[in-house]
Design an enzyme around this catalytic site. Structure first.
Site, PDB file in Angstrom:
ATOM      1  N   ASP A 213       0.795  -1.422   0.004  1.00  0.00           N
ATOM      2  CA  ASP A 213      -0.100   0.108  -0.181  1.00  0.00           C
ATOM      3  C   ASP A 213       1.068   1.129  -0.098  1.00  0.00           C
ATOM      4  OD1 ASP A 213      -2.725   1.247   0.410  1.00  0.00           O
ATOM      5  OD2 ASP A 213      -1.715   2.020   2.108  1.00  0.00           O
ATOM      6  N   GLU A 273      14.968 -14.647  -0.401  1.00  0.00           N
ATOM      7  CA  GLU A 273      15.026 -15.733   0.502  1.00  0.00           C
ATOM      8  C   GLU A 273      13.927 -16.693   0.374  1.00  0.00           C
ATOM      9  OE1 GLU A 273      16.049 -14.694   4.582  1.00  0.00           O
ATOM     10  OE2 GLU A 273      16.795 -12.811   4.035  1.00  0.00           O
TER      11      GLU A 273
END
Length: 553
Positions: A213, A273
């Site tokens: 957002d 990751e």
């Protein structure tokens, strides 16, 4: 699994680029399905409807915020980033939702609201308690001017000054949105660490990505300089309604700061990751959105994709779309855009753009167009039913944005009313409650899922057919785009991927139009849903809001 863990030989290969060209279905949980009968949608309800979403033919869902929140801005004011608000359910309910979605082959993207928190968050409670506590610098604080007024002219997008006085610290704090949404200080490395840790929490729970957002609001200028007046030629109302004085400034000091690129690199390192995870950023900047999108999505060390307000506002015309596509391709050639015509913040596109009496043809053209353009796609719940913006009375308003700027701007509730599943069931089968959090419009009931499911020619079946068509033509999902010369009201381009080349032509007006086929092209039909036009004598005759999609050999 993380990159440091050994990979099982039996574990399937992760498609790291699944998001490129994916279609994402946005779910506004308060309004999707209420399972416990309190009038507010919940996670158990969402889970119960995932088979419907899968049958549409989309690749992923995006959940608007479900974190713990006082709901002043309906979840976009987070008071605990690691738990589910009781109105939506529990962490266990969330885990079941992810498990069910994954079993159906659907990815799960969650809204991450980190530019600001709720003023009820423990971090802010501590920060405001004194100027010397451990989190004193976790939010944007500033001394007043000598006369007691705010430090500069920055405005809140929700109205009024972007500064609120706090008597505990005898300072102002910044809030780009509601007073109850204080802005976090991203210049503080501890804040960045904490927010990345909150995101890791959800990655460990199996989410497939984040919708970020207001991603360009993370940093403000340390100098707190006042924003300049926007030049008349640069004025537009793409990120705030025209009646909002926020539009009068060029927001070069309170957002879209260059320091954000460093944080986005840290965020991307975290995402990397976890193979196959993605990010899509919301960029709200009326003057510089494409340049920002280019910065935020270029290369492989920032965001995966971003969306702007080009198609969540503006006009439905060949010129606007042609100009926007050309600008995107020239200013952000290496970036990847996420396209949307509707979402939880804007008037539904059928109401915003459709010509009266031509709504059916327009709705089909609009989805054919968005599923043919270059980029990933977000579809907003209910648009596949052809829903229009709901007309609500002032008494029904619960959106502080709309209450502030009523009546010229009615806020965001008209696009947030409950999903309609069955015509002749209370509240459209959204809820068994006597009263739902927003009323179910009577005119929406005639568009309910059960009136369209399996019905040939319905909007719902057309969406399903178009999504299937896009999946069958890789060029539409992942290919390059090249604009073609065409008549004023016609948008034409090719999509190219490997040996696959597709011609796409759209009449974006309520009058019949012609497209002259370039001499070096010989298109042939692809059985695109709804397409009746065919090449003849070097031309394609297009009916009002008609389209043509054909293969080029």
């Amino acid at each position: 699994m993380t990159m440091t863990e050994p990979k099982s030989e039996l574990e399937p290969e992760v498609d790291a680029d699944w998001w490129r060209g994916a279609v994402i279905y946005q779910i506004y949980p308060r309004s999707f399905q209420d399972q416990n009968g309190d009038g507010v949608g919940d996670l158990v309800g969402v889970t119960s409807r995932l088979d419907y979403v899968k049958d549409l033919g989309v690749d992923a869902i995006w959940l608007s915020p479900v974190f713990t929140s006082p709901m002043k801005d309906f979840g976009y004011d987070v008071s605990n980033y690691r738990d589910i608000d009781p109105s939506f359910g529990t962490l266990e309910d969330f885990d079941h939702l992810v498990q069910k979605a994954h079993s159906l082959g659907l990815k799960v993207i969650i809204d991450q609201v980190i530019s600001h928190s709720s003023d009820k968050h423990a971090w802010f409670s501590e920060s405001r308690s004194s100027r010397t506590n451990a989190r004193a610098d976790w939010y944007v604080w500033a001394d007043p001017k000598p006369d007691g007024t705010p430090p500069n002219n920055w405005l809140s997008i929700f109205g009024g000054s972007a500064w609120a006085w706090d008597s505990r610290r005898m300072q102002y704090y910044q809030h780009n949105f509601l007073v109850s949404q204080p802005d976090l200080n991203f210049h503080n490395a501890d804040v960045q660490d904490a927010l990345l840790g909150e995101m890791r929490f959800w990655l460990e729970r199996g989410v497939d990505g984040f919708r970020l957002d207001t991603v360009n609001f993370y940093f403000c200028s340390l100098g707190l300089e006042s924003n300049p007046v926007v030049r008349a030629e640069d004025f537009n109302a793409s990120t705030a309604p025209a009646v909002n004085p926020y539009n009068f400034q060029e927001h070069i000091y309170d957002k879209s700061r260059p320091e954000n690129l460093g944080f986005l690199k840290r965020l991307r390192a975290l995402m990397d990751e976890y193979p196959g995870k993605t990010t899509v950023g919301e960029i709200g900047d009326s003057q510089h959105q494409l340049e920002i999108m280019a910065q935020y999505t270029s290369g492989d060390d920032h965001l995966h994709m971003a969306y702007t307000f080009d198609y969540l506002g503006g006009e439905f015309s060949a010129k606007h779309f042609r100009d926007s596509i050309r600008a995107t391709e020239s200013k952000a050639p290496d970036g990847w855009i996420c396209l949307a015509f509707s979402n939880h913040d804007v008037v539904r596109h059928v109401s915003r753009w459709a010509t009266h009496g031509q709504e059916a043809a327009f709705t089909r053209l609009a989805v054919t167009l968005i599923l043919s353009m270059r980029g990933s796609v977000c579809l907003y719940q209910g648009e596949e039913l052809g829903l229009k913006e709901a007309e609500l009375s002032f008494a029904d308003l619960v959106d502080p944005y709309g209450i502030e700027f009523w009546p010229e701007f009615k806020g965001r509730v008209g696009c947030r009313t409950p999903m309609v599943w069955q015509t002749h069931v209370r509240n459209g089968a959204f809820s068994t409650a006597e009263r739902t959090w927003l009323p179910v419009p009577a005119e929406h009931l005639t568009h309910a899922v059960d009136t369209q499911d399996g019905v040939e020619g319905s909007v719902l079946e057309f969406y399903r057919a178009m999504l299937k068509f896009r999946q069958a033509n890789t060029a539409l999902a992942k290919g390059e785009i090249t604009l073609l010369d065409s008549a004023e009201n016609v948008l034409a381009f090719t999509r190219n991927f490997g040996n696959e080349r597709v011609l796409c032509v759209f009449n974006m007006s309520a009058e019949s139009e012609e497209f002259v086929i370039p001499a070096d092209m010989t298109p042939r039909g692809l059985d695109c849903p709804g397409v009746t036009a065919a090449p003849m004598d070097g031309e394609i005759d297009l009916e009002p809001f008609g389209s043509y999609i054909g293969r080029l050999d």
